[in-house]
Design a protein around this motif. Structure first.
Motif, mmCIF file in Angstrom:
data_model
loop_
_atom_site.group_PDB
_atom_site.id
_atom_site.type_symbol
_atom_site.label_atom_id
_atom_site.label_comp_id
_atom_site.label_asym_id
_atom_site.label_seq_id
_atom_site.Cartn_x
_atom_site.Cartn_y
_atom_site.Cartn_z
ATOM 1 N N SER A 1 7.438 -82.388 -5.409
ATOM 2 C CA SER A 1 8.757 -81.810 -5.690
ATOM 3 C C SER A 1 8.642 -80.789 -6.810
ATOM 4 C CB SER A 1 9.757 -82.901 -6.092
ATOM 5 O OG SER A 1 9.359 -83.533 -7.298
ATOM 6 N N THR B 1 11.228 -78.967 -9.866
ATOM 7 C CA THR B 1 12.528 -79.032 -10.545
ATOM 8 C C THR B 1 12.719 -77.795 -11.405
ATOM 9 O OG1 THR B 1 12.534 -81.451 -10.591
ATOM 10 C CG2 THR B 1 13.954 -80.327 -12.171
ATOM 11 N N ASP C 1 20.187 -77.650 -12.902
ATOM 12 C CA ASP C 1 19.247 -78.777 -12.793
ATOM 13 C C ASP C 1 19.058 -79.051 -11.306
ATOM 14 O OD1 ASP C 1 17.748 -81.039 -12.917
ATOM 15 O OD2 ASP C 1 19.018 -82.096 -14.352
ATOM 16 N N THR D 1 16.391 -79.869 -8.022
ATOM 17 C CA THR D 1 15.106 -80.390 -7.551
ATOM 18 C C THR D 1 15.005 -80.234 -6.038
ATOM 19 O OG1 THR D 1 14.934 -82.011 -9.340
ATOM 20 C CG2 THR D 1 13.615 -82.416 -7.368
ATOM 21 N N SER E 1 12.626 -81.353 -2.821
ATOM 22 C CA SER E 1 11.600 -82.316 -2.448
ATOM 23 C C SER E 1 11.612 -82.514 -0.938
ATOM 24 C CB SER E 1 11.832 -83.654 -3.160
ATOM 25 O OG SER E 1 13.093 -84.198 -2.805
#
Length: 500
Positions: free
Chosen positions: A303, A305, A318, A320, A322
């Motif tokens: 992943s 971020t 913020d 992420t 994945s």
């Protein structure tokens, strides 16, 4: 040669203005008659569409025209009015200054600036304006270079380094801006040009716009002859292992690390990032392939971020990504990911449509390699990026390499790929952290972090391609919701900052 082209286009633009001035003005031959006064002109320019979308989208900001300036509906272009100046009938150039100002504010992303005293000079082939930021005003800041045309309509523009600084995005420097139009505001029918005029007609040839074709290459013969292969694996089956290389979008990475987001990028779960704030590699592919049907479905671990716009320990950005998955079916495909934005997760969001250079999937030495796959943003992806990027925007290309047998060897990876030991920060804040603990962080000028390899510290204040300065221009990330909206920027706590 570029200077010659600029002079010729400036000449062409002036000739068009001369026609509007009438035969009397053009006939003037004395030095005192060379400068012919002009008035009642308008300048229409949108700066850059992606910048406008960033300001009102992920930055939750506003544009406020004043002093007679106006903005077209639906977050459109800006028009500055009451242009006055002169036409040089000997040099055939136009210089005009316009009334009106434009305020640009985002509480969420912490910027406030205004543009005023906008000017267009066909001889210099530039747009300038007074720029006010943090209470200080810089006069006659060159914002864009202009390819002047005879009609002065929809003239191509290229943003300057100064524009990148003004709009918070170093990536804007050299980027294409919105087209520029300078025209006299008509209050009555234009005066016809007298017949028999000896004014020379100058019609420069326009440089054609060349758009590289992204149409995938296919076999025009439609032959069904089996494709040659040096593989010993079956023509279809399960993928043994493999990697996916993708940078999301270079301007976005720049925005996060070097732009006003003043943030960091962290990889984990086996993913790596190339040095110098480079692209990401996601490992451990699983899935299926069929070289006869030219199909491939692969999932990858790891992943990445993106964090930025920190305010008292809270991040406005913020995000992420994945569980990346790539699917190819002949000459098309898609790229999906699970997206966690500000704690709100959306699974299997289709971020991009994929177009490989060839529709054929061929295995060599038990490995299928597909490099440079064009990736364009989907509607769901555009919403995920908060509207900063438009549907169809070009993302970084995708590279795929999957092994069909356990003993097959993938192509050598880039020796500079992410992870490794953490370097020292540079002026661009592009330090790559180590991989101790399975994670690496890009950003900051500090020292190597602890067991996670995190690098922290201050970042350069200049922008990236946000989008913007975010563009910084960065690049842009942001909070978006809506059908698969995953990329969102946290609105600040007040209702004012929630304005889009």
């Amino acid at each position: 040669m570029a200077a010659n082209r600029r002079r010729s286009t400036a000449l062409a633009a002036a000739c068009a203005t001369a026609v509007a001035l009438g035969a009397t003005a053009l006939a003037a031959t004395s030095a005192s008659a060379a400068e012919v006064p002009l008035k009642g002109y308008e300048l229409t320019w949108g700066i850059k569409e992606s910048y406008r979308n960033y300001v009102t989208g992920m930055a939750a900001g506003t544009f406020t025209p004043a002093g007679g300036a106006v903005q077209a509906k639906d977050n459109g272009v800006f028009t500055f009015v009451n242009g006055t100046g002169s036409y040089d009938s000997e040099a055939h150039t136009v210089a005009l200054g316009f009334e009106g100002s434009l305020g640009i504010v985002s509480k969420a992303h912490g910027f406030e600036l205004s543009l005023s005293d906008v000017k267009f000079d066909s001889k210099a082939a530039k747009i300038t304006a007074d720029v006010t930021k943090a209470g200080a005003t810089q006069q006659d800041v060159p914002l864009a270079e202009v390819t002047v045309t005879r009609t002065m309509t929809d003239m191509p523009t290229k943003l300057t380094e100064e524009a990148g600084d003004a709009f918070g995005s170093a990536s804007y420097a050299g980027a294409a801006g919105d087209p520029l139009t300078v025209a006299e505001k008509k209050t009555e029918s234009p005066t016809p040009t007298p017949s028999g005029s000896t004014t020379p007609s100058v019609t420069p040839s326009a440089t054609p716009s060349v758009t590289p074709s992204t149409t995938p290459s296919t076999d025009p013969t439609g032959s069904t002859t089996p494709k040659p292969s040096s593989t010993g694996a079956d023509s279809k089956g399960d993928i043994s292992y493999g990697t996916l290389g993708w940078g999301v979008k270079q301007s976005f990475r720049t925005y996060v690390v070097d732009g006003v987001a003043k943030g960091k990028i962290t990889v984990s779960g086996g993913a790596e990032q190339a040095s110098g704030n480079g692209v990401f590699t996601f490992p451990d592919a699983t899935g299926t392939y069929d070289t006869d049907a030219d199909t491939l479905k692969a999932s990858f671990k790891g992943s990445v971020t993106f964090k930025g716009h920190e305010d008292n320990g809270s991040y406005g950005l913020d995000l992420t990504l994945s569980d990346l998955k790539a699917e190819l079916d002949g000459g098309s495909g898609k790229l999906t990911a699970d997206v966690d934005s500000l704690g709100e997760k959306s699974d299997d969001v289709t971020l991009a449509e994929l177009k490989p250079e060839s529709a054929d999937l061929t295995a060599k030495d038990d490995v299928i390699t597909v490099d440079g796959v064009a990736a364009t943003l989907t509607a769901a992806g555009a919403k995920a990026f908060g509207g900063f990027y438009q549907t169809g925007a070009e993302l970084d290309p995708v590279d795929l390499a999957v092994a069909l047998t356990e003993d097959a060897e993938l192509p050598d990876a880039d020796p500079t790929s992410g992870g490794g030991t953490g370097g020292t920060g540079d002026t661009a804040g592009g330090t790559t952290g180590g991989t101790t603990g399975g994670a690496g962080t890009t950003g900051g000028t500090g020292t190597t972090g602890g067991t996670t390899g995190e690098v922290t510290g201050g970042l350069a204040a200049t922008g990236s391609d946000v989008p913007v300065g975010a563009l910084g221009a960065a690049a842009a990330a942001t909070v978006a919701a809506g059908a698969g909206v995953v990329f969102a920027v946290r609105r600040r706590r007040t209702a004012d900052s929630a304005q889009a």
